[in-house]
Design a protein around this motif. Sequence first.
Motif, short mmCIF file in Angstrom:
data_model
loop_
_atom_site.label_atom_id
_atom_site.label_comp_id
_atom_site.label_asym_id
_atom_site.label_seq_id
_atom_site.Cartn_x
_atom_site.Cartn_y
_atom_site.Cartn_z
N GLU A 182 0.85 -1.19 0.00
CA GLU A 182 0.00 0.00 0.00
C GLU A 182 0.88 1.24 0.00
O GLU A 182 1.82 1.34 0.79
CB GLU A 182 -0.91 0.02 1.23
CG GLU A 182 -2.04 -0.97 1.18
CD GLU A 182 -3.09 -0.70 2.25
OE1 GLU A 182 -3.10 0.42 2.82
OE2 GLU A 182 -3.89 -1.62 2.51
N VAL A 241 -1.98 1.81 14.37
CA VAL A 241 -2.21 1.05 13.13
C VAL A 241 -3.07 -0.16 13.49
O VAL A 241 -2.64 -1.03 14.27
CB VAL A 241 -0.88 0.59 12.48
CG1 VAL A 241 -1.17 -0.23 11.23
CG2 VAL A 241 -0.02 1.81 12.14
N ASP A 245 -4.59 -3.60 9.18
CA ASP A 245 -3.59 -2.98 8.31
C ASP A 245 -2.18 -3.53 8.53
O ASP A 245 -1.24 -3.12 7.85
CB ASP A 245 -3.56 -1.47 8.55
CG ASP A 245 -4.83 -0.79 8.08
OD1 ASP A 245 -5.36 -1.20 7.03
OD2 ASP A 245 -5.29 0.14 8.77
N ALA A 248 -0.37 -5.16 5.39
CA ALA A 248 0.13 -4.19 4.42
C ALA A 248 1.32 -3.42 4.98
O ALA A 248 2.29 -3.13 4.26
CB ALA A 248 -0.99 -3.23 4.02
#
Length: 363
Positions: A182, A241, A245, A248
């Motif tokens: 990402e 975070v 996620d 990624a």
Amino acid sequence: MNVAFFGSSLVSAYWNGAATYYRGIIRALDERGHQITFYEPDAYGRQQHRDIEDPSWARVVVYPGEGTDGVGRALDEAKSADLIVKASGVGVFDELLEAAVVNLKRPSNLVAFWDVDAPATLDRVQGNPSDPFRPLIPRYDLVLTYGGGEPVINAYKALGARECVPIYNALDPSTHFPVPPEPRFEGDLGFLGNRLPDREARVEEFFLRAAQAAPERRFLIGGSGWGDKAMPANVSYLGHVYTADHNAFNRTPMAVLNISRESMARYGFSPATRVFEAAGAGACLITDEWIGIEQFLEPDREVLVARNGDDVAAFVESLTPEIARHIGDAALKRVLSEHTYAHRVLELEQTLEGKRVAGVSLV
């Protein structure tokens, strides 16, 4: 086997580094046919920062974080379980739960203390002979830990533990796996970790010093509590975070960094959940040096081991995307073959095997 588990939180990783470990262990227990009820307090804003809904593989009971009526009802419900677990670091009612779970012992069950931060617990108890947990240790049927190896086993036995068995952190391949990169996580080195007193000096050494030594490289830091920390210009702070996620975050930068808390590095044999999350995503992992790393990943082939921030900077400067991917692929192969939570639950079952209570086997 019916298991009652008192822990910090199963549904929220917010200020709760044990969430990944709990989820991996409990999901694997469910896959082996065991039934788990996880009791957690409504505390520290975790219910407001959930990152999963109540899972299909465990029943979650949330009790109030204030007043003792709710935790009392939870304990009363849990007393019929075959295995009753008090985990360390619930955050509220810890002393109450440590004593209450021991008092739920009967001929037809087992009671266990599951220490998800053995270095901190041992340092506290060894430093305070009047710590209320100290006389309770010999009353538990067994102590389980998520790390520490022989140093932790010997320390717990010296405190009177009947049995102490490490059930190490591991990989849950259903939640941590390679994903496409990402753009928001692009960089040369990423680090995830909450700001804690036992870790901050090591973050300054292994991460911030490395960033200063490699000013042309981009560094990323995620986790709670770092907002007011002075950082070099080439460091981007991402805040908390969420677990969704993590794949990624681990997959996108050229490399990711594991920094052990000081006490865990001192005891050794304490791979953090981040180690296996990163390896599961196929990341090139750089870790600070600690005794026992080779039990989990082979240095220089499956992981890069740094003695200080200068080593970290040198790794970042010398890595190429091709070398980084080769290391990440090797780590992924190793953890899938030896270090999943399915492997860990088999080890747990072997520990419980033969522990017959009132003539009934628990596994």
